[in-house]
Design an enzyme around this catalytic site. Structure first.
Site, PDB file in Angstrom:
ATOM      1  N   HIS A   1       0.843  -1.210   0.000  1.00 34.72           N
ATOM      2  CA  HIS A   1       0.000   0.000   0.000  1.00 34.72           C
ATOM      3  C   HIS A   1       0.877   1.259   0.000  1.00 34.72           C
ATOM      4  O   HIS A   1       0.613   2.215  -0.734  1.00 34.72           O
ATOM      5  CB  HIS A   1      -0.879   0.052   1.262  1.00 34.72           C
ATOM      6  CG  HIS A   1      -1.912  -1.023   1.365  1.00 34.72           C
ATOM      7  ND1 HIS A   1      -2.043  -1.814   2.484  1.00 34.72           N
ATOM      8  CD2 HIS A   1      -2.880  -1.429   0.502  1.00 34.72           C
ATOM      9  CE1 HIS A   1      -3.048  -2.657   2.313  1.00 34.72           C
ATOM     10  NE2 HIS A   1      -3.573  -2.459   1.118  1.00 34.72           N
TER      11      HIS A   1
ATOM     12  N   SER B   1      -3.122  -7.715   2.980  1.00 36.07           N
ATOM     13  CA  SER B   1      -3.326  -7.571   4.423  1.00 36.07           C
ATOM     14  C   SER B   1      -3.746  -8.903   5.036  1.00 36.07           C
ATOM     15  O   SER B   1      -3.318  -9.262   6.139  1.00 36.07           O
ATOM     16  CB  SER B   1      -4.402  -6.519   4.698  1.00 36.07           C
ATOM     17  OG  SER B   1      -4.010  -5.267   4.197  1.00 36.07           O
TER      18      SER B   1
END
Ligand code: PNS
Length: 159
Positions: A17, A127
């Site tokens: 990210h 994630s």
């Protein structure tokens, strides 16, 4: 002023990210990292925790801010003068759903979506996998910012 948003759930933020946020910050005057706070109750971290970790991880980037949002992303964009959504694409498997969302968002408000190919170093990274590997004691120190590593250790100790 060219302003973009990097939206996501960021549970938790990963180095993949951050790579996308950093590259967006080089392309736009301002970038808002927008944390969706209401999509699922199945989160390891609360919205406040996710936002705090993002603020620390994005601190080196002068033109990046972090905010939570509820409701439609297109409404958040309109309310904040944002012209573009920036998303990372890890693999072809990401493309189908991302294309649908991009087309829906463009149809709703005219906002554009720009896809940035993920750095191959992070093409396997998500994630969910970070949480799974960390939960079983695996080393994720090269995959997440230090603040996330600490938070994972704390949270998983509690469970
Ligand atoms: O990290 P994620 O789970 O891929 O993030 C998805 C997110 C938050 C970007 C997406 O679910 C979203 O934009 N949610 C806000 C609600 C919305 O606008 N839904 C319509 C999408 S076309």
């Amino acid at each position: 002023m060219r302003r973009a948003v990097c939206p996501g759930s960021f549970d938790p933020v990963t180095n993949g990210h951050i790579d996308i946020v950093q590259r967006a910050s080089a392309l736009f005057d301002e970038v808002v990292v927008a944390v969706g706070v209401n999509q699922s109750k199945n989160r390891l971290f609360t919205a406040e925790e996710r936002i705090d970790m993002l603020r620390e991880a994005c601190a080196p980037f002068d033109n990046v801010s972090v905010a939570g949002f509820t409701g439609l992303l297109t409404d958040f964009c309109a309310e904040n003068g944002i012209q573009a959504i920036v998303k990372g694409l890890r693999a072809v498997s990401d493309f189908d759903y991302e294309l649908q969302m991009a087309q829906m968002n463009n149809g709703l408000s005219g906002v554009e979506t720009l896809f940035v190919p993920t750095n191959p170093t992070y093409s396997f990274l998500s994630s969910s996998l970070v949480k799974e590997v960390a939960a079983w004691g695996g080393d994720v120190s090269h995959l997440v910012p230090p603040v996330v590593l600490e938070a994972l250790a704390e949270r998983l100790k509690e469970d």
